[in-house]
Design a protein around this motif. Sequence first.
Motif, mmCIF file in Angstrom:
data_model
loop_
_atom_site.group_PDB
_atom_site.id
_atom_site.type_symbol
_atom_site.label_atom_id
_atom_site.label_comp_id
_atom_site.label_asym_id
_atom_site.label_seq_id
_atom_site.Cartn_x
_atom_site.Cartn_y
_atom_site.Cartn_z
ATOM 1 N N ASP A 38 0.814 -1.212 0.000
ATOM 2 C CA ASP A 38 0.000 0.000 0.000
ATOM 3 C C ASP A 38 0.847 1.260 0.000
ATOM 4 O OD1 ASP A 38 -2.299 1.612 0.283
ATOM 5 O OD2 ASP A 38 -2.030 1.674 2.437
ATOM 6 N N LEU A 260 -7.919 3.534 -6.775
ATOM 7 C CA LEU A 260 -8.178 2.530 -5.742
ATOM 8 C C LEU A 260 -8.119 1.121 -6.324
ATOM 9 C CD1 LEU A 260 -11.109 4.212 -3.790
ATOM 10 C CD2 LEU A 260 -8.900 3.567 -2.823
ATOM 11 N N ALA A 261 -8.681 0.948 -7.496
ATOM 12 C CA ALA A 261 -8.716 -0.387 -8.097
ATOM 13 C C ALA A 261 -7.313 -0.907 -8.394
ATOM 14 C CB ALA A 261 -9.562 -0.371 -9.369
ATOM 15 N N ASP A 263 -4.559 0.331 -7.091
ATOM 16 C CA ASP A 263 -3.706 0.588 -5.927
ATOM 17 C C ASP A 263 -2.517 1.488 -6.280
ATOM 18 O OD1 ASP A 263 -3.138 0.483 -3.285
ATOM 19 O OD2 ASP A 263 -2.328 -1.535 -3.270
ATOM 20 N N TRP A 311 -7.327 3.878 2.916
ATOM 21 C CA TRP A 311 -7.137 3.426 1.534
ATOM 22 C C TRP A 311 -7.557 1.966 1.355
ATOM 23 C CZ3 TRP A 311 -5.920 6.093 -2.822
ATOM 24 C CH2 TRP A 311 -5.509 5.362 -3.932
ATOM 25 N N GLN A 312 -7.027 1.084 2.194
ATOM 26 C CA GLN A 312 -7.342 -0.336 2.037
ATOM 27 C C GLN A 312 -8.795 -0.633 2.388
ATOM 28 O OE1 GLN A 312 -5.718 -2.649 0.587
ATOM 29 N NE2 GLN A 312 -3.845 -1.482 0.245
ATOM 30 N N ARG A 315 -10.613 0.108 -0.713
ATOM 31 C CA ARG A 315 -10.388 -0.954 -1.708
ATOM 32 C C ARG A 315 -11.247 -2.179 -1.391
ATOM 33 N NH1 ARG A 315 -5.747 -3.505 -3.306
ATOM 34 N NH2 ARG A 315 -6.485 -3.324 -5.457
ATOM 35 N N LEU A 319 -13.479 -3.381 -4.581
ATOM 36 C CA LEU A 319 -13.121 -4.519 -5.429
ATOM 37 C C LEU A 319 -14.236 -5.558 -5.567
ATOM 38 C CD1 LEU A 319 -9.335 -5.217 -4.779
ATOM 39 C CD2 LEU A 319 -10.432 -3.733 -6.453
ATOM 40 N N LEU A 333 -6.314 -7.609 -2.396
ATOM 41 C CA LEU A 333 -6.555 -6.870 -1.161
ATOM 42 C C LEU A 333 -5.508 -7.229 -0.135
ATOM 43 C CD1 LEU A 333 -10.425 -7.237 -0.835
ATOM 44 C CD2 LEU A 333 -9.172 -5.105 -1.197
#
Length: 334
Positions: A38, A260-261, A263, A311-312, A315, A319, A333
């Motif tokens: 990340d 985001l997709a 990363d 952020w994660q 995601r 996703l 992920l």
Amino acid sequence: MYSDDDLNAAVNAGIFSQEAVHDFRSLVEQRQHTALADEEHFRLLSGFNDIFVVIACTLLLGSVAWLGSLLAPAAGAAAVAAGAWGLAEYFVRRRRMALPAIALLGAFVVACPVSILALLGQDNRPDELMVLAGGGSAALAAWLHWRRFRVPLTVAAGTGALLLTIIGLLFSAIPALRQYTAPMLLAGGMATFALAMFWDKQDPARLQRQSDVAFWLHLLAAPLMVHSFFDMLGILQGTASLPALIAVLGLYGLFAVVSLAIDRRALMVSALAYVLYAFSHLLQTAGLAADGFAVAGLLIGGGLLTLSAFWQHCRRALLPRLPARWLASLPPLQ
């Protein structure tokens, strides 16, 4: 200081086991409260000695260029290219210093086409030949440098030189295409983005050199695409209408989803100046003429910091909503 490449080399040399390195990375992730993938790590400085070496190389190569140009302009550029290659043999190939690698790559890739163009001269030379000689030699220089030193930035440098060569040749052959500069840059940016995704797919865990190569390609692709999009909307000319300004904000939302997709954050950073302009202009039309930019910066900056902190989490929410066939090409992920 060390990088993931150094850890992988230690595993290959039998110094550490793969399990020990995996446990070490897990410990770092727990201490930092984030996944290493990340963070989008890339090596720029391994220590202050990098800056010291770059300053010394700049002085040396500048002097070489000056003395060589006393004989001929081409001689000065050729001497810089030879000097940059020779210095890279020690500081890049043996010492593996990050910042000198970037500086010496730039010196070599720029000096090669300059020497070729100086040899050709500009008198009675067709534009197509000059573009092909300049851009082609820069792309070839980047390829040769990559074969020898494997500096991650090299692939992006060669790709940029190749794109400029192709666009320059098209402009020389068909001058009417100059009015379609933005769409052509957009096409080049999308091709670079596809190449970046190709490299990213080879290293979804972001632990190998392929991820560093993809990072620089994303950094090249993002401004090409973003600049072209907003140029076509009239933002750069200051003639954008209210619907166009709203479209800018919508595009930024789309860039955030794509970022985001995949990363990666390069798209969002490249579009930041444009969206700040559009958002502040919208606020000014709403009556905040003096404070529009400050309010826009406050809202967008706060939003970006919140997005970075979660952020994660974002995601994980995004996703599962994407088509299953896309997920195989995206980083997993964390």
